[in-house]
Design an enzyme around this catalytic site. Structure first.
Site, short mmCIF file in Angstrom:
data_model
loop_
_atom_site.label_atom_id
_atom_site.label_comp_id
_atom_site.label_asym_id
_atom_site.label_seq_id
_atom_site.Cartn_x
_atom_site.Cartn_y
_atom_site.Cartn_z
CE LYS A 190 14.98 3.99 -4.19
NZ LYS A 190 13.79 3.43 -3.55
CB CYS A 196 -21.04 28.19 -8.05
SG CYS A 196 -20.26 27.86 -9.63
CD GLU A 255 16.07 -10.44 -8.34
OE1 GLU A 255 16.69 -11.43 -8.77
OE2 GLU A 255 15.54 -10.39 -7.22
CB CYS A 309 -23.04 30.55 -11.78
SG CYS A 309 -23.56 29.26 -10.63
CB CYS A 313 -23.36 26.79 -13.49
SG CYS A 313 -21.62 27.04 -13.14
CE LYS A 343 14.46 -1.31 -3.84
NZ LYS A 343 13.13 -0.94 -3.41
CE1 TYR A 375 12.52 -9.91 -2.42
CE2 TYR A 375 10.79 -9.18 -3.90
CZ TYR A 375 11.43 -9.11 -2.69
OH TYR A 375 10.97 -8.27 -1.73
CB CYS A 429 -22.32 24.62 -8.91
SG CYS A 429 -23.38 25.75 -9.78
CG ASP A 431 7.41 1.07 -5.92
OD1 ASP A 431 7.61 0.90 -4.70
OD2 ASP A 431 7.19 2.18 -6.43
S1 IVH Z 1 16.07 -8.65 -2.14
C1 IVH Z 1 18.15 -9.53 1.81
N1 IVH Z 1 14.91 -8.34 -4.46
O1 IVH Z 1 13.05 -3.73 -1.82
C2 IVH Z 1 17.67 -9.04 0.51
N2 IVH Z 1 14.19 -6.99 -2.66
O2 IVH Z 1 14.53 -1.59 -0.50
C3 IVH Z 1 16.24 -8.90 0.47
N3 IVH Z 1 12.34 -5.48 -3.23
O3 IVH Z 1 12.68 -4.87 1.47
C4 IVH Z 1 15.73 -8.04 -0.59
N4 IVH Z 1 12.14 -6.11 -5.32
O4 IVH Z 1 10.79 -5.37 -0.19
C5 IVH Z 1 14.98 -7.94 -3.18
N5 IVH Z 1 13.93 -8.22 -6.56
C6 IVH Z 1 14.00 -7.82 -5.29
C7 IVH Z 1 13.15 -6.82 -4.78
C8 IVH Z 1 13.28 -6.42 -3.45
C9 IVH Z 1 11.67 -5.32 -4.37
C10 IVH Z 1 12.07 -4.71 -2.00
C11 IVH Z 1 12.06 -5.53 -0.75
C12 IVH Z 1 13.08 -4.90 0.14
C13 IVH Z 1 13.20 -3.53 -0.44
C14 IVH Z 1 14.52 -2.92 -0.12
#
Ligand code: IVH
Length: 698
Positions: free
Chosen positions: A342, A436, A133, A439, A459, A135, A246, A454, A137
């Protein structure tokens, strides 16, 4: 969550309630709540609303009214309970039921193959089932539900303890205030998720910051995490946070209940959360047997990353079988059953080589950092705006510094911070100019503002944009001029400044491609007509900062002649309606600038109206809002008669001379009032005859 049938029923109910509107009563309360929850789910979870915002608001208000009238009808999970009152004093520290661990990272397919190999070794299996799934941000959160009710929301903190931010989390519409965990035999449940600001809300928020002269935030992650810790939940609500959940990190079972089958796999728990009305990555997740498919899925998501409405910085790969997860266990930092993949970094480090100062179209001075070119997320960055003096000071930026930069999605790259540990002592302070850079005029900064400007309208850096504004529809309304022509004439050297609009060499223009006799005639006559525009339009056209159309009208009313503003004090300006210190300052600066005055003098010579015609020769008899005072003996009118005439025409009588006074009508033997009025430039001193003329009585 809602079957087709239920959806249809709730839709029908919605229509009935919307129709009923003002006659919604106590007995409807449960239905109104059901309907509102249903529409929140459609909007915030499914992204597919079935009701107009206005209709939703009306129903919401109806519910609020009922609850206000009969407080006993309120419930803790009513949609109205998201509305925050007051400020949060402090965020108490709370312990998570289960520590919030972070994830181990991987960056390429070899890392993933390695992860899979270790997982197979640990479990003794040939092939492992993974759930993959996004990640997300943002900022991580933990939410606790007890007996179906949300009771606590917290930030990650150090992983063991976090800050209690329940009220702010309640502002997030994709987090249900209650959920039927009891349907699965669950009593206390702790779930994990991530709060986000989507890209477009983030852009809007940054726009607001920039408009207020504040520096924008570097990325949506900081904005989301920062919002969670805002003390005013109403303010937090404005930022439109969203949340994905999640992970079910803890649950207790009600007496006699067994573990529900959903909670034996990770994908099952995502499905359970989705079913209960949460926004889990139910649609985004995918299950694979073995690592090959996982690698491909991660790569696909990376390619499509910019098309998502929110930021993700990678993917998370989790062993799907929860019993297997238990078996694999964890290190002190991270579980062995999951890994983050990542995406290519959108951050990079480079050297700050120099800072140049640019003049924007409104005269704002923007410092721009010149960098040693660096590739960030596929784009080479070599210069970055560093916004204003305060931003530079706050970030403690110095020439020669190593800096961390970030390009978050579609967001303009920003400097995250300078890496002060790498300093050698040779770094140089950044000195902001006093004049400025284009000018050489003196720069000004309004109080409470971060931006130096300015204000010389000649100018060269600003002139084109200023001319465009000058000729625009709401200003001098010179049809047929348009942005493109202004730019073209400027580039050709046919137009250098605002007065140049009235000195165009049409023989030269006729030689240019695309200019027919007809269009030249039209332009000529539009320019001609514009000379007669009333003073308030000219004032607006000058583009004085903070002077919009309304203020321009107030200003036009206040003087006989535009150049009278040269002599008007800051204090007098502030006495005008809707003119606060900021606006007054800006006007004052404008009229203290020598070249601005020269331009105005030129414009007058060119036949533009700098006089307040209305005041000079008004005979309309409408003096709405104008103020009067009479002094001395008038030749024909009694004082009471004169006052009645003033009031009849919409005027107001004042009791003394002040900057609020528009007209002092002077008769014979006028005394101290006249002397006092002479000292205030905005007061017009007139005779009875002039008074009768402007009131339309003559
Ligand atoms: S699982 C024990 N699933 O990424 C496992 N984390 O770098 C718990 N994060 O602290 C994490 N999306 O804040 C999980 N689909 C996802 C996530 C996720 C973002 C974040 C989370 C975690 C950090 C780790």
């Amino acid at each position: 969550m809602y079957s087709k049938e239920t959806t249809r029923e709730l839709q029908k109910l919605t229509t009935e309630l919307v129709k009923k509107q003002s006659s919604i009563s106590k007995k409807d309360v449960a239905q109104v709540r059901d309907v509102l929850r249903f529409h929140e789910h459609r909007y915030y979870i499914l992204n597919d609303p079935l009701i107009a915002d206005y209709e939703y608001d009306q129903l919401f208000k109806a519910l609020e009214k009922i609850e206000e009238e009969t407080p006993s009808l309120k419930t803790a999970d009513s949609p109205t309970q998201r509305v925050a009152k007051g400020l949060t004093k402090d965020f108490p520290t709370v312990q998570h039921l289960v520590p919030m661990l972070s994830l181990d990272n991987s960056y390429n397919s070899d890392d993933l193959i390695d992860f899979d190999r270790k997982a197979r070794e640990l479990t003794g299996l040939d092939k492992i089932e993974y759930c993959v799934e996004p990640k997300f941000d943002g900022g991580s959160i933990s939410i606790v539900y007890e007996n179906d009710l949300m009771v606590l929301g917290a930030t990650r903190g150090d992983g063991v303890e976090g800050d209690e931010v329940t009220m702010n989390i309640k502002q997030i519409r994709s987090v249900p205030l209650s959920a039927k965990f009891s349907d699965y035999g669950l009593q206390q449940v702790e779930i994990r998720g991530e709060v986000l600001i989507n890209k477009s809300n983030f852009a809007k928020y940054n726009e607001q910051l920039t408009e207020q002269g504040l520096a924008p935030l570097a990325n949506p992650r900081n904005a989301a995490a920062g919002t969670l810790r805002i003390k005013d939940p109403k303010e937090a609500a404005k930022r439109n946070l969203e949340a994905f959940v999640y992970h079910v990190s803890y649950y207790s079972l009600a007496k006699g209940k067994k573990i529900p089958v959903e909670l034996t796999t990770h994908s099952g728990s995502l499905a359970l959360l989705w079913e209960l009305g949460f926004r889990s990555p139910q649609k985004e997740k995918k299950i694979f047997k073995g690592i090959d498919g996982v690698i491909k899925y991660c790569a696909d998501f990376e390619t499509g990353r910019d098309d998502l409405p929110y930021e993700i910085d990678g993917m998370v790969i989790k062993v799907n079988d929860l019993a297997l997860q238990d078996k694999m266990g964890m290190t002190s930092h991270h579980p062995r059953w999951a890994i983050a993949y990542k995406f290519k970094a959108r951050q990079g480090t480079t050297k700050l080589l120099n800072v140049e100062f640019q003049v924007g179209r409104t005269g704002a001075i923007t410092p721009v950092a010149k960098l040693e070119p660096v590739a960030v997320g596929g784009v080479t960055v070599s210069s970055i705006s560093v916004h204003n003096e305060e931003y530079i000071r706050e970030k403690d930026l110095r020439i020669g510094d190593a800096v961390l930069i970030e390009r978050a999605g579609d967001v303009i790259p920003q400097i995250v911070k300078s890496l002060t540990d790498a300093r050698t002592g040779k770094e140089k302070k950044i000195v902001f100019p006093k004049t400025c850079p284009v000018c050489d005029s003196k720069l000004f900064k309004e109080e409470e503002e971060a931006v130096w400007r300015c204000i010389n309208i000649e100018c060269p850096a600003q002139v084109v944009e200023r001319i465009i504004h000058f000729v625009s529809k709401d200003a001098m309304d010179i049809r047929g001029f348009g942005d493109a022509n202004v730019r073209k004439f400027y580039e050709l050297g046919l137009l250098k400044d605002i007065p140049g609009v009235y000195q165009l060499d049409f023989n030269q223009i006729a030689k240019q491609e695309g200019f027919k006799e007809k269009s030249i005639q039209n332009l000529k006559s539009a320019i001609e007509t514009s000379r007669q525009q009333p003073l308030h339009r000219l004032i607006y056209a000058l583009g004085i900062r903070f002077v919009g159309e309304t203020t321009a009208k107030t200003l036009a009313q206040a003087v006989n002649h535009l150049l009278d503003f040269k002599k008007i004090s800051l204090e007098e300006l502030q006495n005008l309606e809707d003119v606060g210190p900021k606006v007054a300052c800006s006007i004052h600066h404008f009229f203290s600038n020598k070249s601005n005055i020269e331009i105005l003098e030129q414009l007058e010579k060119l036949g533009l109206q700098l006089k307040n015609q209305k005041k000079q020769l008004s005979s309309g008899g409408n003096l709405q809002g104008q103020t009067f005072l009479f002094t001395g003996t008038l030749p024909t009118l009694k004082r009471s008669e004169a006052e009645a005439i003033a009031e009849e025409t919409g005027g107001q009588i004042l009791s003394g001379v002040s900057a609020k006074l528009n007209y002092l009508v002077v008769g014979e033997d006028a005394g101290s009032k006249l002397e006092k009025a002479k000292k205030i430039n905005t007061v017009k001193i007139i005779s009875e005859a002039e008074f009768l003329q402007i009131t339309g009585k003559k």
